[in-house]
Design a protein around this motif. Structure first.
Motif, mmCIF file in Angstrom:
data_model
loop_
_atom_site.group_PDB
_atom_site.id
_atom_site.type_symbol
_atom_site.label_atom_id
_atom_site.label_comp_id
_atom_site.label_asym_id
_atom_site.label_seq_id
_atom_site.Cartn_x
_atom_site.Cartn_y
_atom_site.Cartn_z
ATOM 1 N N LEU A 138 0.824 -1.207 0.000
ATOM 2 C CA LEU A 138 0.000 0.000 0.000
ATOM 3 C C LEU A 138 0.861 1.261 0.000
ATOM 4 N N GLU A 139 1.951 1.221 0.778
ATOM 5 C CA GLU A 139 2.859 2.373 0.797
ATOM 6 C C GLU A 139 3.455 2.598 -0.581
ATOM 7 N N LEU A 140 3.835 1.490 -1.245
ATOM 8 C CA LEU A 140 4.395 1.599 -2.601
ATOM 9 C C LEU A 140 3.358 2.159 -3.571
ATOM 10 N N LYS A 141 2.110 1.708 -3.414
ATOM 11 C CA LYS A 141 1.039 2.175 -4.301
ATOM 12 C C LYS A 141 0.773 3.665 -4.090
ATOM 13 N N VAL A 142 0.758 4.072 -2.803
ATOM 14 C CA VAL A 142 0.542 5.490 -2.498
ATOM 15 C C VAL A 142 1.670 6.337 -3.075
ATOM 16 N N GLN A 143 2.903 5.870 -2.889
ATOM 17 C CA GLN A 143 4.051 6.611 -3.430
ATOM 18 C C GLN A 143 3.978 6.695 -4.953
ATOM 19 N N GLN A 146 1.269 9.165 -5.862
ATOM 20 C CA GLN A 146 1.730 10.526 -5.609
ATOM 21 C C GLN A 146 2.703 10.977 -6.694
ATOM 22 N N TYR A 147 3.596 10.074 -7.069
ATOM 23 C CA TYR A 147 4.565 10.383 -8.118
ATOM 24 C C TYR A 147 3.856 10.644 -9.448
ATOM 25 N N GLU A 148 2.845 9.803 -9.727
ATOM 26 C CA GLU A 148 2.095 9.978 -10.977
ATOM 27 C C GLU A 148 1.352 11.310 -10.980
ATOM 28 N N LEU A 151 3.771 14.109 -11.684
ATOM 29 C CA LEU A 151 4.119 14.163 -13.109
ATOM 30 C C LEU A 151 2.988 14.800 -13.921
ATOM 31 N N GLU A 152 1.754 14.375 -13.625
ATOM 32 C CA GLU A 152 0.606 14.934 -14.360
ATOM 33 C C GLU A 152 0.472 16.432 -14.111
ATOM 34 N N SER A 153 0.698 16.813 -12.830
ATOM 35 C CA SER A 153 0.609 18.231 -12.491
ATOM 36 C C SER A 153 1.699 19.039 -13.195
ATOM 37 N N GLN A 154 2.909 18.477 -13.221
ATOM 38 C CA GLN A 154 4.019 19.174 -13.883
ATOM 39 C C GLN A 154 3.750 19.326 -15.385
ATOM 40 N N LEU A 155 3.216 18.248 -16.001
ATOM 41 C CA LEU A 155 2.914 18.313 -17.432
ATOM 42 C C LEU A 155 1.801 19.318 -17.717
ATOM 43 N N ALA A 156 0.767 19.304 -16.844
ATOM 44 C CA ALA A 156 -0.338 20.251 -17.036
ATOM 45 C C ALA A 156 0.144 21.692 -16.874
ATOM 46 N N LEU A 206 5.635 4.467 -18.187
ATOM 47 C CA LEU A 206 6.250 3.413 -17.385
ATOM 48 C C LEU A 206 5.370 3.071 -16.195
ATOM 49 N N ILE A 207 4.847 4.078 -15.513
ATOM 50 C CA ILE A 207 3.961 3.829 -14.365
ATOM 51 C C ILE A 207 2.723 3.048 -14.793
ATOM 52 N N GLU A 208 2.154 3.427 -15.901
ATOM 53 C CA GLU A 208 0.969 2.729 -16.404
ATOM 54 C C GLU A 208 1.293 1.278 -16.749
ATOM 55 N N ALA A 209 2.457 1.046 -17.378
ATOM 56 C CA ALA A 209 2.856 -0.315 -17.739
ATOM 57 C C ALA A 209 3.090 -1.166 -16.490
#
Length: 239
Positions: A138-143, A146-148, A151-156, A206-209
């Motif tokens: 769960l911690e890995l999933k949350v991280q 959060q990372y995703e 990235l989305e925020s930075q791209l937007a 990569l995250i999606e894959a």
């Protein structure tokens, strides 16, 4: 001087007594081994009377050590008396009849209680292992999420700043958020911004894959890796 001599004499007596006790204990053990051996020999030589004399002594033996001594003594008692005899370490003596049955029941009960305790310990250990793994996942999933999101925020943000830059370069360059982004990654019309966009897009892909791969692996029955064999065993135990 007198006190020193008295202390030396006292220590010498104590040491001699200790040695005498050790020698006596060893002699007794050797004597019992010999008696057990003699009893079996008397039985094999068809001398039951002599074997019975030794068997009577054995009934009072206590605190025995040595597998062979205990086994030979049990055989001697059984053959000489025609009864069931067994040495119980829990009582440190030989027992027969009702006493032997009661003690055997106690020993069996102790074994069952020990097995129950060991099973309970294993269940608790497995529960900890499974919960620790769930927390880590769960911690890995949350991280990862959060990372995703970052990235989305930075791209937007980049897309919005790039659009504003095309419409009004001066105002966009003076805007703090866009200015900081351009200072870090380059202007929208520069080569560095092109690679920045490709890198961010590649990271999202990569995250999606990785997410898709985990979703495929988890439902596969029997899927195990070398590092999670114990975890899979625990999950089966807790089912």
């Amino acid at each position: 001087m007198y006190l020193r001599s008295a202390c030396i004499i006292h220590l010498a007596i104590a040491f001699a007594s200790f040695l005498s006790f050790g020698v006596a204990k060893e002699a007794m053990a050797q004597n019992r081994n010999q008696l057990a051996s003699d009893c079996l020999k008397f039985l094999s030589d068809d001398q039951p009377e002599q074997a019975s004399i030794i068997a009577e002594q054995m009934k009072s033996w206590q605190h025995l050590f040595g597998t062979k001594l205990i086994s030979d003594s049990e055989d001697c008692l059984k053959e000489s008396t025609g009864e069931y005899w067994k040495y119980f370490p829990t009582k440190s003596q030989f027992l027969s009849g009702k006493q032997a049955r009661q003690e055997q029941e106690f020993v069996n009960g102790a074994d069952a209680r020990r097995a129950t305790k060991e099973n309970e310990l294993k269940l608790r250990e497995c529960r900890v292992i499974v919960l620790e793994t769930e927390v880590e996942q769960l911690e890995l999933k949350v991280q990862q999420e959060q990372y995703e999101r970052r990235l989305e925020s930075q791209l937007a943000t980049w897309t919005l700043c790039a659009d504003n830059y095309e419409r009004n370069k001066d105002a966009t360059l003076l805007e703090p958020v866009c200015n900081a982004l351009f200072m870090s990654e380059g202007l929208p019309d520069s080569s560095s911004s092109f690679f920045y966009l490709k890198l961010q897009s590649a990271r999202l892909n990569l995250i999606e894959a990785q997410t898709n791969l985990l979703q495929l692996l988890q439902p596969i029955e029997g899927y195990k890796s070398s590092g999670n064999q114990k975890l899979n065993d625990c999950r089966q135990i807790l089912q």
